[in-house]
Write an enzyme that holds these catalytic residues in place. Structure first.
Site, PDB file in Angstrom:
ATOM      1  N   LYS A 175      52.389  27.125  47.593  1.00 41.22           N
ATOM      2  CA  LYS A 175      52.649  27.230  46.158  1.00 41.22           C
ATOM      3  C   LYS A 175      52.277  28.621  45.657  1.00 41.22           C
ATOM      4  O   LYS A 175      51.111  28.967  45.560  1.00 41.22           O
ATOM      5  CB  LYS A 175      51.838  26.189  45.371  1.00 41.22           C
ATOM      6  CG  LYS A 175      52.312  26.130  43.920  1.00 41.22           C
ATOM      7  CD  LYS A 175      51.242  25.611  43.002  1.00 41.22           C
ATOM      8  CE  LYS A 175      50.791  26.522  41.905  1.00 41.22           C
ATOM      9  NZ  LYS A 175      51.638  27.537  41.359  1.00 41.22           N
ATOM     10  N   GLU A 250      38.984  31.816  47.937  1.00 42.53           N
ATOM     11  CA  GLU A 250      38.837  33.260  47.704  1.00 42.53           C
ATOM     12  C   GLU A 250      38.954  33.468  46.210  1.00 42.53           C
ATOM     13  O   GLU A 250      40.035  33.282  45.638  1.00 42.53           O
ATOM     14  CB  GLU A 250      39.941  34.028  48.433  1.00 42.53           C
ATOM     15  CG  GLU A 250      39.954  33.861  49.930  1.00 42.53           C
ATOM     16  CD  GLU A 250      38.739  34.472  50.609  1.00 42.53           C
ATOM     17  OE1 GLU A 250      38.122  35.375  50.025  1.00 42.53           O
ATOM     18  OE2 GLU A 250      38.401  34.015  51.713  1.00 42.53           O
ATOM     19  N   CYS A 284      41.281  41.696  42.993  1.00 39.55           N
ATOM     20  CA  CYS A 284      39.960  41.065  43.041  1.00 39.55           C
ATOM     21  C   CYS A 284      38.913  42.037  43.546  1.00 39.55           C
ATOM     22  O   CYS A 284      37.727  41.888  43.256  1.00 39.55           O
ATOM     23  CB  CYS A 284      40.011  39.821  43.922  1.00 39.55           C
ATOM     24  SG  CYS A 284      40.658  40.192  45.567  1.00 39.55           S
ATOM     25  N   GLU A 386      34.442  38.573  34.806  1.00 40.06           N
ATOM     26  CA  GLU A 386      35.597  39.275  35.366  1.00 40.06           C
ATOM     27  C   GLU A 386      36.634  39.514  34.266  1.00 40.06           C
ATOM     28  O   GLU A 386      37.087  38.563  33.631  1.00 40.06           O
ATOM     29  CB  GLU A 386      36.213  38.441  36.496  1.00 40.06           C
ATOM     30  CG  GLU A 386      37.316  39.183  37.222  1.00 40.06           C
ATOM     31  CD  GLU A 386      38.027  38.312  38.257  1.00 40.06           C
ATOM     32  OE1 GLU A 386      38.418  37.181  37.916  1.00 40.06           O
ATOM     33  OE2 GLU A 386      38.206  38.785  39.394  1.00 40.06           O
TER      34      GLU A 386
HETATM   35  P1  NAD Z   1      44.487  31.129  38.842  1.00 44.48           P
HETATM   36  O1  NAD Z   1      43.258  30.465  39.365  1.00 44.48           O
HETATM   37  O2  NAD Z   1      44.858  30.926  37.434  1.00 44.48           O
HETATM   38  O3  NAD Z   1      45.778  30.690  39.678  1.00 44.48           O
HETATM   39  C1  NAD Z   1      45.843  30.828  41.082  1.00 44.48           C
HETATM   40  C2  NAD Z   1      46.796  29.787  41.632  1.00 44.48           C
HETATM   41  O4  NAD Z   1      46.235  28.504  41.394  1.00 44.48           O
HETATM   42  C3  NAD Z   1      48.168  29.788  40.978  1.00 44.48           C
HETATM   43  O5  NAD Z   1      49.156  29.494  41.941  1.00 44.48           O
HETATM   44  C4  NAD Z   1      48.063  28.633  39.986  1.00 44.48           C
HETATM   45  O6  NAD Z   1      49.285  28.029  39.678  1.00 44.48           O
HETATM   46  C5  NAD Z   1      47.163  27.668  40.734  1.00 44.48           C
HETATM   47  N1  NAD Z   1      46.424  26.729  39.888  1.00 44.48           N
HETATM   48  C6  NAD Z   1      46.035  26.895  38.597  1.00 44.48           C
HETATM   49  N2  NAD Z   1      45.383  25.797  38.168  1.00 44.48           N
HETATM   50  C7  NAD Z   1      45.340  24.930  39.203  1.00 44.48           C
HETATM   51  C8  NAD Z   1      44.794  23.643  39.382  1.00 44.48           C
HETATM   52  N3  NAD Z   1      44.145  23.013  38.406  1.00 44.48           N
HETATM   53  N4  NAD Z   1      44.913  23.048  40.588  1.00 44.48           N
HETATM   54  C9  NAD Z   1      45.538  23.680  41.613  1.00 44.48           C
HETATM   55  N5  NAD Z   1      46.105  24.910  41.490  1.00 44.48           N
HETATM   56  C10 NAD Z   1      45.997  25.528  40.306  1.00 44.48           C
HETATM   57  O7  NAD Z   1      44.307  32.660  39.215  1.00 44.48           O
HETATM   58  P2  NAD Z   1      45.276  33.856  38.812  1.00 44.48           P
HETATM   59  O8  NAD Z   1      45.061  34.151  37.371  1.00 44.48           O
HETATM   60  O9  NAD Z   1      46.642  33.584  39.335  1.00 44.48           O
HETATM   61  O10 NAD Z   1      44.689  35.041  39.703  1.00 44.48           O
HETATM   62  C11 NAD Z   1      43.681  35.898  39.294  1.00 44.48           C
HETATM   63  C12 NAD Z   1      42.360  35.514  39.914  1.00 44.48           C
HETATM   64  O11 NAD Z   1      42.470  35.488  41.339  1.00 44.48           O
HETATM   65  C13 NAD Z   1      41.262  36.494  39.618  1.00 44.48           C
HETATM   66  O12 NAD Z   1      40.092  35.793  39.306  1.00 44.48           O
HETATM   67  C14 NAD Z   1      41.092  37.251  40.935  1.00 44.48           C
HETATM   68  O13 NAD Z   1      39.821  37.827  41.119  1.00 44.48           O
HETATM   69  C15 NAD Z   1      41.368  36.173  41.912  1.00 44.48           C
HETATM   70  N6  NAD Z   1      41.735  36.731  43.203  1.00 44.48           N
HETATM   71  C16 NAD Z   1      40.860  36.626  44.248  1.00 44.48           C
HETATM   72  C17 NAD Z   1      41.179  37.188  45.470  1.00 44.48           C
HETATM   73  C18 NAD Z   1      40.245  37.088  46.652  1.00 44.48           C
HETATM   74  O14 NAD Z   1      40.690  37.345  47.759  1.00 44.48           O
HETATM   75  N7  NAD Z   1      38.986  36.729  46.451  1.00 44.48           N
HETATM   76  C19 NAD Z   1      42.396  37.848  45.632  1.00 44.48           C
HETATM   77  C20 NAD Z   1      43.260  37.943  44.543  1.00 44.48           C
HETATM   78  C21 NAD Z   1      42.926  37.366  43.329  1.00 44.48           C
END
Ligand code: NAD
Length: 483
Positions: A175, A250, A284, A386
């Site tokens: 997804k 992550e 991130c 963040e």
């Molecule tokens: P997000 O958590 O909003 O979404 C990430 C994914 O999770 C999306 O595909 C979203 O549709 C899905 N999602 C959202 N709610 C969900 C739920 N309740 N159940 C299951 N899936 C769900 O994150 P974002 O805004 O897309 O990304 C930014 C964040 O990602 C930042 O906090 C960033 O630091 C983090 N990030 C971490 C890494 C790492 O390797 N540690 C890498 C890239 C981004």
């Protein structure tokens, strides 16, 4: 590629609309307009994908690792042939500079597929000889697993999870983020030509709270690899642990860049700048808190602010652009909200601080000036939460102990970079910082074999190299009497 600009799911080898027939809009953030439609998938689509994956599981797991690798390498080659098309699509979908998509996002996505195709051939078991027994271990795929990925590095992180899941012999329900689904969709249209048996790779698009949550609680998905925000990660971990799923997380970061007064000056300045503003600060691993030794604080502040203010922000399709649009209106508002908060908390905005209105085709796009803030306490919200945008704070420190204390003063522990010419100091500081990776005199250099992940609120588990393959497999011991 999207028919009538409608993105489709890939389920059981077929590109299909969502069962409900419902879609929602997908915006190009550089122009602030909807340009394609995303399937609003639900449990029906997921059930169909899981059924297809279950049926395909014996075929894929019994295929020799070399043959699986060949299919993955075929997919990598097909993307490589269309590299420019993928780069442009990523740029439009995300708002990031086209140059970044050409040089980092798409090449790294191809490299992810190739790297894990090879690594999948290297998975080994162990043997144990004792007086009375001989045992060996097998690493076996789960069958069906899921990956959930974010919007900031859309295809890069989509493939970073997908590739080890496939290489270890699993069928996958993948997804992508609903905010940047286009390149995952483009990849899915190449699966058949690459030679994936139907049902091995399934891509379901849609909202996190709907299809993402349905994936998390699905009884036939025993392992989920997630990259995204910490709040979402906690929710997935909660549901996943109640159902005894294996979950890899992550999550977010609030990473320190630590500049000592003996650092190579220009390299440290440029490194801190890249770490602060690459991808609009939406990585991130970005260094969003710059800790500078008091003895060089004033000089650093002056020169850093000059460089930040000179960053070329604008149309991501233009070659000269260093900083494009942030990913959405909602995200822009969140970042601007944090800049307001920083002012309320007593911060001094040294440069930037506002939405930027770009002339021409991007006049309604979501751009933010590179923003540098100082005079804030380390404990304030701006320095603890963040922000995930082109916003950095500067903090002075007296010595090594204070630098480490400041570095470790947030709930996160993903990455840090340390700039010093003293090898001894670099070793000491690296050992004392609570984060999954510490870069010394560099930033964002990656060897795909090394462990990758976060401490504290930045995650659970490690990806990278064999660790990712281990995550997607169960280890079994076979024991027999010694001959
Ligand atoms: P997000 O958590 O909003 O979404 C990430 C994914 O999770 C999306 O595909 C979203 O549709 C899905 N999602 C959202 N709610 C969900 C739920 N309740 N159940 C299951 N899936 C769900 O994150 P974002 O805004 O897309 O990304 C930014 C964040 O990602 C930042 O906090 C960033 O630091 C983090 N990030 C971490 C890494 C790492 O390797 N540690 C890498 C890239 C981004």
């Amino acid at each position: 590629m999207a028919q009538g600009n409608k993105i489709l799911n890939l389920i059981g080898g077929e590109l299909a609309p969502p069962a409900s027939g419902d879609y929602f809009g997908n915006e190009d953030p550089a122009i602030g307009q909807i340009y394609s439609e995303v399937p609003d998938s639900d449990e029906k689509d997921l059930d169909a994908a899981v059924d297809a994956a279950e049926k395909a599981a014996p075929v894929w797991r019994n295929m020799p690792a070399e043959s699986r690798a060949q299919v993955m390498n075929n997919l990598a080659a097909l993307i490589e042939k269309r590299q420019e098309e993928f780069a442009r699509a990523e740029c439009v979908d995300n708002g990031k500079p086209l140059s970044l998509c050409r040089n980092i996002d798409i090449p790294r996505s191809i490299a992810n597929l190739r790297f894990f195709a090879e690594a999948g051939k290297e998975m080994e078991g162990e043997t144990f000889r004792a007086e009375k027994s001989f045992s060996y271990t097998l690493r076996q795929p789960f069958g069906v697993v899921a990956t959930i990925s974010p919007w900031n590095l859309p295809l890069l992180l989509f493939t970073w999870k997908l590739a080890p899941a496939l290489a270890s012999g699993n069928c996958v329900i993948a997804k992508p983020s609903e905010i940047t689904p286009m390149t995952a969709y483009m990849l899915s249209t190449l699966a058949e030509e690459a030679g994936f048996p139907k049902g091995v790779l399934n891509v379901v698009h849609g909202r996190g709270a709907k299809i993402g949550a349905a994936i998390t609680r699905h009884p036939k998905i025993p392992a989920i690899s997630f990259t995204g925000g910490t709040v979402t990660g906690k929710e997935i971990y909660g549901t996943g642990s109640r159902l005894l799923k294996k979950v890899s997380l992550e999550l977010g970061g609030k990473n320190p860049t630590i500049i000592f007064d003996d650092a190579k000056w220009d390299a440290a300045l440029k490194g801190a700048l890249a770490s602060a503003f690459t991808n609009q600060g939406q990585i991130c691993l970005c260094g969003s808190r710059i800790l500078v030794q008091q003895t060089v604080y004033e000089r650093f502040r002056e020169e850093f602010v000059e460089l930040a203010a000179a960053q070329k922000v604008g149309d991501p399709l233009e070659d000269a652009t260093a900083q494009g649009a942030v990913v959405s209106r909602a995200h822009m508002d969140k970042i601007l909200g944090y800049i307001n908060l920083a002012q309320e908390e007593g911060g001094d905005i040294l440069c930037g601080g506002r939405r930027l209105f770009v002339k021409g085709r991007c006049k309604q796009g979501y751009f933010i000036e590179p923003t540098v803030i100082d005079q804030l306490e380390a404990s304030c919200r701006t320095n603890q939460e963040e922000i995930f945008g082109p916003v950095v704070t500067l903090l002075p420190f007296a010595d090594e102990d204070e630098a480490v204390a400041l570095a470790n003063s947030t709930p996160y522990g993903l990455a840090a970079s340390v700039w010093t010419e003293s090898k001894e100091r670099a070793r000491n500081v690296a050992a004392r910082i609570d984060s999954g990776i510490v870069w010394v005199n560099c930033w964002n250099l990656r060897d795909l074999r090394t462990p990758f992940g976060g401490m504290k609120n930045s995650g659970v588990g490690r990806e990278g190299g064999l660790r990712a393959l281990e995550f997607f497999t169960e280890e079994k011991t076979v024991c027999q009497p010694a001959a």
